[in-house]
Design a protein around this motif. Structure first.
Motif, PDB file in Angstrom:
ATOM      1  N   GLY A 208       0.715  -1.413  -0.042  1.00 49.63           N
ATOM      2  CA  GLY A 208      -0.229  -0.008  -0.153  1.00 49.63           C
ATOM      3  C   GLY A 208       0.757   1.276   0.005  1.00 49.63           C
ATOM      4  O   GLY A 208       0.471   2.292  -0.518  1.00 49.63           O
ATOM      5  N   ALA A 209       2.037   1.254   0.758  1.00 50.99           N
ATOM      6  CA  ALA A 209       2.828   2.361   0.817  1.00 50.99           C
ATOM      7  C   ALA A 209       3.451   2.705  -0.561  1.00 50.99           C
ATOM      8  O   ALA A 209       3.475   3.876  -1.099  1.00 50.99           O
ATOM      9  N   ALA A 210       3.896   1.589  -1.162  1.00 52.40           N
ATOM     10  CA  ALA A 210       4.600   1.595  -2.487  1.00 52.40           C
ATOM     11  C   ALA A 210       3.604   2.394  -3.618  1.00 52.40           C
ATOM     12  O   ALA A 210       3.779   3.084  -4.137  1.00 52.40           O
TER      13      ALA A 210
ATOM     14  N   TYR B 141      12.875   8.371 -11.524  1.00 49.95           N
ATOM     15  CA  TYR B 141      12.844   7.358 -10.075  1.00 49.95           C
ATOM     16  C   TYR B 141      12.745   6.095 -10.411  1.00 49.95           C
ATOM     17  O   TYR B 141      12.223   5.734 -11.494  1.00 49.95           O
ATOM     18  N   ARG B 142      13.404   5.293  -9.500  1.00 49.97           N
ATOM     19  CA  ARG B 142      13.285   3.705  -9.705  1.00 49.97           C
ATOM     20  C   ARG B 142      11.652   3.316  -9.597  1.00 49.97           C
ATOM     21  O   ARG B 142      10.973   4.031  -8.810  1.00 49.97           O
ATOM     22  N   ARG B 143      11.304   2.313 -10.328  1.00 53.82           N
ATOM     23  CA  ARG B 143       9.928   1.768 -10.311  1.00 53.82           C
ATOM     24  C   ARG B 143       9.861   0.594  -9.417  1.00 53.82           C
ATOM     25  O   ARG B 143       8.902   0.058  -9.082  1.00 53.82           O
ATOM     26  N   ASP B 144      11.011   0.161  -8.841  1.00 49.14           N
ATOM     27  CA  ASP B 144      10.936  -1.119  -7.975  1.00 49.14           C
ATOM     28  C   ASP B 144      11.480  -1.030  -6.408  1.00 49.14           C
ATOM     29  O   ASP B 144      12.088  -1.627  -5.993  1.00 49.14           O
ATOM     30  N   ILE B 145      11.211   0.279  -5.855  1.00 43.15           N
ATOM     31  CA  ILE B 145      11.540   0.560  -4.561  1.00 43.15           C
ATOM     32  C   ILE B 145      10.739  -0.458  -3.582  1.00 43.15           C
ATOM     33  O   ILE B 145       9.326  -0.550  -3.829  1.00 43.15           O
ATOM     34  N   GLY B 146      11.452  -1.304  -2.623  1.00 44.29           N
ATOM     35  CA  GLY B 146      10.687  -2.146  -2.112  1.00 44.29           C
ATOM     36  C   GLY B 146      10.010  -3.619  -2.626  1.00 44.29           C
ATOM     37  O   GLY B 146       9.776  -4.595  -2.246  1.00 44.29           O
ATOM     38  N   ALA B 147      10.615  -3.791  -4.001  1.00 45.85           N
ATOM     39  CA  ALA B 147      10.140  -4.866  -4.651  1.00 45.85           C
ATOM     40  C   ALA B 147      10.642  -6.124  -4.311  1.00 45.85           C
ATOM     41  O   ALA B 147      10.010  -7.253  -4.154  1.00 45.85           O
ATOM     42  N   LYS B 148      12.053  -6.139  -3.880  1.00 44.03           N
ATOM     43  CA  LYS B 148      12.580  -7.365  -3.457  1.00 44.03           C
ATOM     44  C   LYS B 148      11.662  -7.858  -2.214  1.00 44.03           C
ATOM     45  O   LYS B 148      11.475  -9.129  -1.972  1.00 44.03           O
ATOM     46  N   GLN B 149      11.463  -6.794  -1.205  1.00 40.48           N
ATOM     47  CA  GLN B 149      10.608  -7.485  -0.087  1.00 40.48           C
ATOM     48  C   GLN B 149       9.355  -7.635  -0.318  1.00 40.48           C
ATOM     49  O   GLN B 149       8.826  -8.808   0.142  1.00 40.48           O
ATOM     50  N   LEU B 150       8.450  -6.938  -1.377  1.00 47.16           N
ATOM     51  CA  LEU B 150       7.183  -7.460  -1.693  1.00 47.16           C
ATOM     52  C   LEU B 150       7.192  -8.711  -2.415  1.00 47.16           C
ATOM     53  O   LEU B 150       6.243  -9.621  -2.188  1.00 47.16           O
ATOM     54  N   SER B 151       8.390  -9.157  -3.000  1.00 45.82           N
ATOM     55  CA  SER B 151       8.443 -10.221  -3.763  1.00 45.82           C
ATOM     56  C   SER B 151       8.354 -11.561  -2.594  1.00 45.82           C
ATOM     57  O   SER B 151       7.998 -12.881  -2.866  1.00 45.82           O
ATOM     58  N   ARG B 152       8.737 -11.237  -1.636  1.00 48.45           N
ATOM     59  CA  ARG B 152       8.949 -12.259  -0.512  1.00 48.45           C
ATOM     60  C   ARG B 152       7.689 -12.431   0.295  1.00 48.45           C
ATOM     61  O   ARG B 152       7.238 -13.434   1.091  1.00 48.45           O
ATOM     62  N   GLU B 153       6.854 -11.343   0.393  1.00 48.57           N
ATOM     63  CA  GLU B 153       5.581 -11.460   1.118  1.00 48.57           C
ATOM     64  C   GLU B 153       4.608 -12.281   0.528  1.00 48.57           C
ATOM     65  O   GLU B 153       4.490 -12.522  -0.659  1.00 48.57           O
TER      66      GLU B 153
END
Ligand code: AMP
Ligand code: GLY
Length: 431
Positions: free
Chosen positions: A399-401, A418-430
């Motif tokens: 939601g924050a992303a 800007y990068r389009r994938d901030i948090g993506a690594k973490q989100l892919s683990r969720e």
């Protein structure tokens, strides 16, 4: 000092980190007024900014006296390494930030490596060189590739090269030791074992032997999506860094945090400020990559908004050398920050472009300014590489992303990136 509960605070610096610090001070009941030097276009809308550069020690000492500042918070590493904290303390100002001696923990990688080794704190193995012939010899006979070549001193985040092969490593060695690419900062180098794993930023506030561990976070250092392209100051961050789960954090606390604070105190380094430990979670446990003695940027832009405990109260206690006894209260909501940069950054970029902002910023969002200033008509224009940090706090990281990116789309200036994938690594683990 006038009164401990009515502070006049000076924030030194001009980045997104400093804007987040200014914001935290403005929200604190302990703060009567906050001023900044030199500040940026965003801060100038809310507080008085004085055009004194962060590395102008005498100018800042004069400003602090004239403005009757009670507490100074020093954002960037350069003034700390130059001894700004000592200079202000001489004038009776309380300072959050280490003096010159403790600032060596960031200002010299060799100094920190020796301290880590002396106290058995896990870090990458390394060797130190001042003569290129010795370093080149080592690269031929002892090194395993990839290998990491690091300039000893401050190099604005550019002094670390991960060399895939011997040829690349030799080039880096020559650039530092023979061509003096980083001046005196690269007159001594470390050649270090390459670690693999995931990185995290661990921030502490330290007052001598006592400390609090701030929320964990993760930066995105490379310019491009998927961690590609050259390193930058940091293109986005989120907190908490779930890779540092409670169990790993216990290990980090036992093997790294506590021994580091103890070692620093045992060496007589008076650290009244931030200790930001960059760690790598490797298969054989967490290792220290580096120490910094100031808040990370953009990490600060996700850490401070999550703090329920007043950060200014903690900083005041550190600056006064009081033990930190309070249990830290952290908001459960994750925070995510997307950095909007000027096209071309981290290489050359344009300045002076007009920035268009959304008509309204939601209450759970913060647009922190970094490289901005005001033009003659008082409009906000670009003035640096990293221009803005858009932080959102939400129920979930996803939601924050989503909300942060929606806001980014409403912020416009020529050639913004800007990068389009901030948090993506973490989100892919969720799940
Ligand atoms: P430093 O300024 O020492 O933290 O290095 C900057 C970045 O280089 C770190 O955030 C890592 O991404 C990378 N780095 C530094 N040292 C190592 C290492 N020994 N192994 C792998 N990557 C490293
Ligand atoms: N974001 C990394 C740093 O501030 O050094």
């Amino acid at each position: 000092m006038s009164s401990q509960t009515s502070l006049k605070v000076l924030v030194v610096g001009s980045g997104g980190r400093e804007h987040a610090l200014v914001q935290a001070c403005r929200e604190s009941p302990l703060c009567r007024e906050v001023i900044a030097a030199p500040g940026n276009g965003g801060m100038a809308g809310d507080i008085t900014c004085f055009p004194v550069a962060a590395d102008n020690l005498e100018g800042l000492a004069r400003l602090a006296s004239e403005q009757e500042v009670d507490l100074a918070i020093i954002g960037p590493e350069v003034p700390l390494s130059l001894g700004l904290a000592d200079r202000l303390r001489e004038n009776g100002v309380l300072v959050y930030g280490p003096g010159k001696k403790a600032a060596r923990l960031e200002g010299s990688k060799v100094f920190t490596k020796e301290l880590l080794e002396k106290y058995g704190i896990p870090t990458a193995e390394s060797a130190t060189f001042t003569r290129s012939a010795d370093a080149l010899n080592y690269l031929g006979e002892r090194a395993r590739y990839p290998v990491v070549v690091k300039a000893d001193g401050l190099a604005a985040g550019k002094g670390v090269l991960i060399a895939g092969d011997r040829e690349e490593a030799e080039k880096a060695v020559r650039a530092c030791l023979d061509e003096r690419k980083f001046g005196d900062s690269g007159g001594t180098i470390l050649i270090e074992e390459h670690l693999t794993g995931e990185e995290a930023s661990i921030h502490l506030m330290v007052s001598g032997t006592s400390f609090v561990v701030l929320p964990t976070s993760q930066d995105h250092k490379r310019i491009g999506d998927g961690d590609t392209g050259p390193n930058t100051g940091g293109m986005g961050a989120y907190s908490p860094a779930e890779v540092v789960d409670p169990e790993s954090l216990e290990v980090v606390r036992d093997r790294i945090i506590q021994p580091s604070v103890d070692a620093i105190a045992a060496e007589g380094l008076d650290l009244l400020g931030t200790l930001f430990i960059g760690i790598m979670l490797t298969e054989s446990g967490p290792r220290v990559l580096e120490f910094n003695v100031r808040f990370g940027d953009p990490e600060t832009q996700v850490i401070l908004p999550r703090m329920e405990t007043d950060p200014l109260e903690l900083m005041l206690d550190c600056a006064s050398g009081k033990p930190l006894t309070k249990e830290l209260q952290i908001r459960p909501e994750p925070a995510l920050c997307v950095v909007i940069a000027a096209g071309g950054y981290p290489k050359s970029y344009r300045k002076g472009d007009l920035i268009e902002f959304p008509p309204k910023t939601p209450t759970n969002a913060f647009i922190f300014h970094a490289g901005t200033s005001t033009d003659r008509e008082g409009r906000i224009v670009t003035a640096g590489g990293r221009v803005l940090g858009v932080t959102v706090l939400a129920e979930t990281l996803a939601g924050a992303a989503q909300q942060a990116y929606a806001l980014c789309e409403e912020i416009r200036f020529a050639d913004s990136y800007y990068r389009r994938d901030i948090g993506a690594k973490q989100l892919s683990r969720e799940p």
